[in-house]
Structures are given as C-alpha cells and as structure tokens.
Design an enzyme around this catalytic site. Structure first.
Site, mmCIF file in Angstrom:
data_model
loop_
_atom_site.group_PDB
_atom_site.id
_atom_site.type_symbol
_atom_site.label_atom_id
_atom_site.label_comp_id
_atom_site.label_asym_id
_atom_site.label_seq_id
_atom_site.Cartn_x
_atom_site.Cartn_y
_atom_site.Cartn_z
ATOM 1 N N GLU A 456 0.807 -1.223 0.000
ATOM 2 C CA GLU A 456 0.000 0.000 0.000
ATOM 3 C C GLU A 456 0.839 1.272 0.000
ATOM 4 O O GLU A 456 0.493 2.250 -0.661
ATOM 5 C CB GLU A 456 -0.951 0.007 1.200
ATOM 6 C CG GLU A 456 -2.183 -0.852 1.030
ATOM 7 C CD GLU A 456 -1.927 -2.316 1.325
ATOM 8 O OE1 GLU A 456 -2.827 -3.136 1.087
ATOM 9 O OE2 GLU A 456 -0.815 -2.626 1.814
ATOM 10 N N HIS A 526 -9.598 -5.377 9.908
ATOM 11 C CA HIS A 526 -10.240 -5.243 8.600
ATOM 12 C C HIS A 526 -11.631 -4.611 8.689
ATOM 13 O O HIS A 526 -12.391 -4.688 7.733
ATOM 14 C CB HIS A 526 -10.398 -6.621 7.938
ATOM 15 C CG HIS A 526 -9.143 -7.220 7.402
ATOM 16 N ND1 HIS A 526 -8.112 -7.612 8.204
ATOM 17 C CD2 HIS A 526 -8.762 -7.497 6.127
ATOM 18 C CE1 HIS A 526 -7.144 -8.128 7.464
ATOM 19 N NE2 HIS A 526 -7.507 -8.064 6.197
#
Length: 729
Positions: A456, A526
């Site tokens: 990322e 998450h």
C-alpha cells in the site's frame, strides 16, 4: 557420497562499480566540465550563505546543508534534459538548485559569463523559501525541506525520510504512459535505503519497468548512525539485485564518474529497460543540521573530515580542467568570488539591520491570513457540471444492486476519459476484485486497470505522484480501510498535505475507494470506519453515498475534483438494491451538500452510509417526528452547515448515528462542532450512537456487540426524545 548439491546463482541484472581515469577526463566535453564547475560553485556559495544566516538565527527551522555533496547532484542532473523530473529528501538544496540551473541554462553554464537574471531569480526565490518568505517557490510554506518548482522538473523535496520515493515512481509511470521518453530521479540517503516505502517502490518500479532512477547519496551517516551500524551490507546499491534492477556504485566526489553512470542509467531508462540504481559515496562536511561540523558532536573525527575535504568535488573538477588548460587559478578564484557576491546580494535584499540586530525584512513575510489557503481547492473545476438530485431526475430509475452501479459508473467514466487509471490489489482479477466493484474494467481497459503487489505504501504513493503530475487521474482501491495505517505516511503526510505544503496552487486529483466491512467476520484489522480519521486530517475530501443513485453523482464529482477524495462504500450496501439511473450516468451531486431524507419537527438525526436506512426504519417504527439528514460529504469543508443549522434551529435536538468504534469516531468531532456553532439552539447536549471502544472481533457475538446496530439506534432515539421531555412508550 555427498548428497547435497550446491550451485552458485547469478543475479539477473548487472551491479558494477564505475570510476574514471585520465583518459575519461581528457575525453570529457569542455563545455560539460565548465558547466559542472560553475553549477557546483554556485550551489556551494548558496549553501554557505544559508549556513551563515542559520548561524545568525535567521533560518526558522532546520538548514540541512549538502556542502561536499554537490558532485552527486550536479553530475546526475547534467545527464538529464529539462523535461526529466526529480525529487529529493530533507537534504536537497543542491539537487533542487542543480535541476533549476539546468532548466534555465539547458546548454550549460559558463564560468566566465556574468550570471543572468534567471540564475539570480533562482537564488532569490530559493533563499526566500528557506527563510519562509512569501516570494519563495512555495510562498514560504516549504522552507528548507519542501522545495518545489514544477516547471523546472523539481517535483518537491520531502521531510519524511524515504517518503518522496513512491511519488517519484508515480511521475515515472506518467512518463511511461504518456510515451514522452522522459525519466525521473529520486534522491535519498543511506538512512532511507532500508525503509519499507523505498524497498516497496523498488519492487513495484521493477515489476512495471518504470523509468525511475533510485539515486542513493551514501554520506555514511544517518544523523550520527553509521551505515555499518544500520545494515550488514553497507554497499547500498546491492539492493538492486533483489529486484532485478541494474546498479552502479560510484565515487560521488568525482562528478564526471557520476555523470557517466547517470548517462548510462538514463540511456537504459529511455530505452524502456526499467528502473536503475546509482549509489554515490559522498560526504557532508557539516552536521545533520546547522553550521557546525559532525566532529563537534563527537560521532566522527576531525581527521576523517579532513580526509574527505581533501577530495572536494569542486577542487577535483577545477584541477582536471586546469590540467587540460581549460581554466586557470585566477578564473576559478573569480568564479568563486562572483558566486559569493551573488549570494551576498541576494541575502542583502531579504535581511536588514535593525536596532543593532539582523532581521528579516518585515514586508517579505507572508500574510497570516494565507495560513489555510490551499488546504483544499475551491471546486471551481465543478462549476459548470450538471447537478441533479434524484427527485429532479427526469430519466428512468430502477432498483439495482449497489455494487453493480459502482462498476457501471467507473466503466462510463473510463470510456469517456482515457486519463483515468484504476489500481489496487486484485482489482484486475476475480471478476471485479474481491467484491465485484471493478467488474468488467480489466477486460475493457487492460492497460489502465493495474493489479498491484501487496504494498500500500508504494502503490498509493505512486498514485499520489501520478495525481500531482496532472496528466492522469488515479483511482486507488484499498481492499479494507484499515490498510490506511500501513500507508499512513503516503495518505496523510504526502497526498493530504501536498497542495498546501507546496504553496496552495498545485492539484492532487486522486480518488481512494475503500469499503467498511463491519459484520463480515474479518476482525479487528479489517473492520474500521475511517471517516473520523480522514476528517481530522487536512487536505482530504470524503464522500459516502447511501444509495446507488447518489453514488453515481458523488463518484462523478470525486473524479472531476482536483483534491484527493476518499470514497466510502459499505459491504452491507453492496448487495442491497436501491434506486439507480438507467442509461444516464453523467450527472453530478455537489460535494458539500447533505440531503434531508425525512422531514420532522422534534429531532435532527445526522447519519451517513449504511446507517441511513436503519435510522429511517427505526424512526418510522417508533413514530418519531424527526428530520433525518444523510450527510453524504464528511470532510470539514464538506459539512453542509446551512442545512444542519436550519434543522437544529427548528428541532433544538440532535442525535448523531454512526456504526463504528468510539475511539476513531466521526461523530465525536462533529458533535463538538455542533455545540460550538449551535449552542444557543440546543435544548439538550448532542446525543450520539456509536460502537464500543474496542474494534470488532472475529466472534460473531463480540463483533455484533462492538458496532452500533438497530437496537443501539432505537436506544439512542429513545434517549434523545426523553431528553426533550417526550419519552417514548
């Protein structure tokens, strides 16, 4: 018999040391050497003047000089052309100046010629920026560590060690996509070479064959920590072997050797062979910051400093030129004197004597009301678009799955604008990523839907570089919003701050899509709602649509916007059905415009995303006479205070409903703002519905307990009504 068979493995790419000899110096173009010497002398004189000003207390903040390291910057820049681009780290005055000088004098500087107005302007604007003055390149906001002059190819220097490297990869991607043959150089030091964002970007640049040179200035010290203390392999260019990147190791005190290595690297990159690495061994004569040598702090010896000074790159070029009778001692002395005089004249325009002390000329400071200019743009890019709310829509409306509309509107925009590029993990596979939100895009636009490594930091930073380049609009997908923490430097320090940090005039058109996944059993790492984090970080706009119709209009606005926009989605909405347009996917919904989805007199309920529908259901079930407002735009600049205040003035009571954890809450800061703005309108404190302090757990029972659901909404509504003397049965 030995049962173990070993066989040496060879790297897939060359790693070489490059050095010059007398023949190389004899063959060097005299104009090249003259420009090299002149550039280095100007940069040295500039840096010496900055350190003098810093010693007088006139530089507010750091002054990271690169005196002694000029050979690396000038040697590499002279191998470039004006349209090539660079960025650097906190120690980057020499690189910035080298590229700026090369830009205004593409044929090279002449040591015997007077310094032109362009050179004087560069000195003035760069020194002004370092002093924090309004006529600096970033209008005083950047100072010593954030220098950007886009026209010259200077993309912007960076105070986060290694932080600018992914952005340079974005510039390189844009060059490759545009087919210009231009390349990018990203400069960083030995302290950055082991940082994750640098290594992630090396891997991504190699995988995508980007024309990016990773230029390592190995000055042996990260502040006071030696290279040998930081890594078992101090030959830092070896990093290229792991990623299949060709690398050169060069004596950076030999500017011609740097030039020859850079020339070879540029040739390979322009030929489409992918990234390169150049490591130059250099030495900063002074400490990490300020006008004292490192020996004054005890981490290196005076003998070491003396030995490196004896190899000074300016003296080396002057001596080699003198050996070829290209210049004499008097000419070199004259060049140094004229450069010093130029910097003295530059400083004299910025500093004055006042009551026995030196001070900045007061009229040169930026105005305090410039403070917030450019945190975001003014949305003038949306001035002439067609805004249509659902109630005004004259076309056909049907019930459609939310996730299908997500893919449909992106397909429409990519078909009409070949500058849009989508990237993220698995967005090109699995029939539209992990949820189908990019369905069909990779088959329609295979060269503009980029599946990324799990990195990322690298890929969102690369997208930031693409956005700042201006030729393309990146749409990044974070599979889960929690991954923003992995990429926090790029998301918040780089992309979010870029426009403001570099003076307020730049643009960062980037869309970051992500989904809230509470209720899916994916646990603590998450399942977050990131709205509260992004709302308290400068620079970002945030939109959250609760219906397919609104998603189309808000995504169209996000893609047209010149600021970075977080587009929030929700797994609970993906497979739900709602009103969606048939055929017409080209309308817009304004950024900064909330929507009243139910009208009432006794309570204002503020909510967003997947909580809008359960709020409406609870209000109807309990028979509450409530105004329900779908916020839609969640950033500070996008809160629709006109609608909210009009509603509160009518009802006198507010309930904020959100699903996520209290600790990262969006409603916390919103409640504080409401009570500051609307205190006299309120009949009771602002009430809130939110999740627990803890993040959701894997256990279905504990997960449900961690975030707000229908029972919590009902309890919040009852509390808000009881607080105004209207308890519900």
């Amino acid at each position: 018999m030995n049962a173990i068979i070993t066989e040496p493995l060879q790297p897939s790419t060359p790693w070489v040391s490059l050095a010059t000899n007398s023949a190389a110096w004899a063959a060097a173009d005299p104009k090249l050497l003259d420009s090299m010497l002149t550039s280095m002398v100007l940069i040295r004189a500039f840096e010496e003047k900055v350190l003098e000003l810093a010693g007088q207390g006139l530089v507010h903040g750091p002054a990271h000089s690169a005196i002694g390291q000029e050979g690396g910057a000038v040697g590499s820049v002279l191998a470039m052309r004006g349209s090539d681009q660079i960025n650097g780290s906190h120690r980057a005055h020499h690189q910035f100046l080298a590229k700026a000088l090369q830009y205004v004098a593409p044929q090279g500087l002449e040591s015997a010629a007077p310094f032109g107005d362009d050179v004087r302007t560069i000195a003035d604007r760069t020194m002004s920026e370092i002093l924090g003055l309004a006529r600096g390149y970033c209008k005083g906001r950047g100072g010593s560590m954030h220098l950007r002059w886009a026209e010259s190819g200077n993309l912007g220097t960076n105070a986060i060690v290694g932080g600018g490297v992914p952005g340079a990869a974005g510039a390189a991607w844009a060059h490759k996509r545009a087919g210009t043959g231009d390349v990018a150089f990203t400069y960083f030091g030995d302290g950055a070479v082991n940082i994750g964002s640098v290594l992630e970007t090396m891997n991504l640049a190699a995988a995508w064959k980007l024309p990016l040179c990773f230029f390592i200035e190995n000055n042996r010290y990260a502040v006071s920590t030696t290279v040998e203390e930081a890594t078992a392999e101090p030959r830092l260019s070896s990093r290229g072997l792991a990623f299949g990147i060709p690398a050169w190791k060069v004596d950076g005190m030999d500017p011609l050797a740097v030039y020859l290595a850079s020339e070879a690297a540029v040739k390979a990159m322009r030929a489409g062979e992918g990234p390169t690495i150049i490591e130059v061994d250099v030495y900063r004569y002074f400490h990490q910051n300020g006008p004292l040598p490192g020996s004054a702090f005890g981490y290196r010896s005076k003998d070491e400093e003396k030995a490196w000074r004896a190899r000074d790159p300016i003296d080396r070029v002057a001596a080699e030129m003198a050996a070829r009778q290209l210049i004499g001692d008097e000419q070199v002395a004259s060049l140094r004197a004229r450069a010093a005089a130029l910097m003295e004249e530059t400083a004299a325009e910025l500093v004055e004597q006042h009551e026995g002390k030196r001070r900045i000329v007061p009229s040169l400071w930026p105005s305090p009301d410039f403070r917030d200019f450019g945190v975001r743009g003014d949305l003038s890019e949306l001035r002439d678009v067609r805004y249509v709310e659902q109630e005004e829509f004259t076309g056909e409306i049907t019930e459609s799955r939310f996730v299908d509309v997500v893919a449909d509107v992106m397909e429409r925009r990519m078909r009409e604008d070949d500058g849009i590029v989508v990237m993220g993990e698995d967005v090109h596979r699995l029939k539209g990523g992990t949820n189908g939100a990019t369905r069909g895009l990779s088959s329609s636009f295979p060269d503009r839907v980029l599946g990324t490594p799990i990195a990322e930091n690298a890929f969102v930073g690369l997208a930031g570089g693409i956005a700042m380049d201006g030729r393309f609009v990146p749409v990044v997908e974070f599979m889960y919003p929690d991954f923003m923490w992995v990429a926090a430097d790029q998301v918040f320090n780089q992309i979010g701050k870029a426009r403001h940090m570099f003076g307020g005039d730049g643009e960062v058109p980037l869309v970051l899509r992500t989904k809230v996944a509470m209720g899916t059993g994916y646990g603590s790492q998450h399942s977050m709602d990131p709205a509260g984090i992004f709302a308290t970080a400068p620079g970002w706009r945030i939109v959250a649509a609760s219906t397919p119709y609104d998603y189309v209009g808000l995504m169209n606005s996000a893609l047209r916007c010149k600021d970075p926009v977080l587009v929030l989605e929700h797994v609970d909405l993906y497979n739900s059905k709602g009103p969606a347009p048939v055929g017409d996917l080209d309308y817009f919904i304004p950024l900064g415009k909330a929507k009243r989805v139910r009208t009432g007199q006794h309570l204002t309920v503020l909510t967003y995303l997947a909580m809008v529908r359960p709020v409406l259901e609870a209000v109807e079930k309990l028979g509450i006479d409530a105004d329900v407002i779908d916020l839609r735009s969640l950033d500070r600049a996008g809160v629709d205070w006109a609608l909210i205040e009009q509603s509160i003035d009518k009802t006198g009571n507010v309930l904020i409903v959100e699903q996520g954890a209290n600790g990262t809450s969006y409603g916390g800061w919103l409640a504080a703002e409401i009570q500051n703005r609307c205190f006299d309108m309120l009949d009771q404190p602002v009430q809130r519905v939110h999740g627990s302090e803890a993040s959701p757990s894997i256990s279905k029972v504990l997960e449900s307990a961690a975030f707000a659901g229908p029972e919590d909404i009902e309890a919040g509504l009852r509390l808000a009504m009881a607080g105004q003397g209207r308890p519900l049965a």
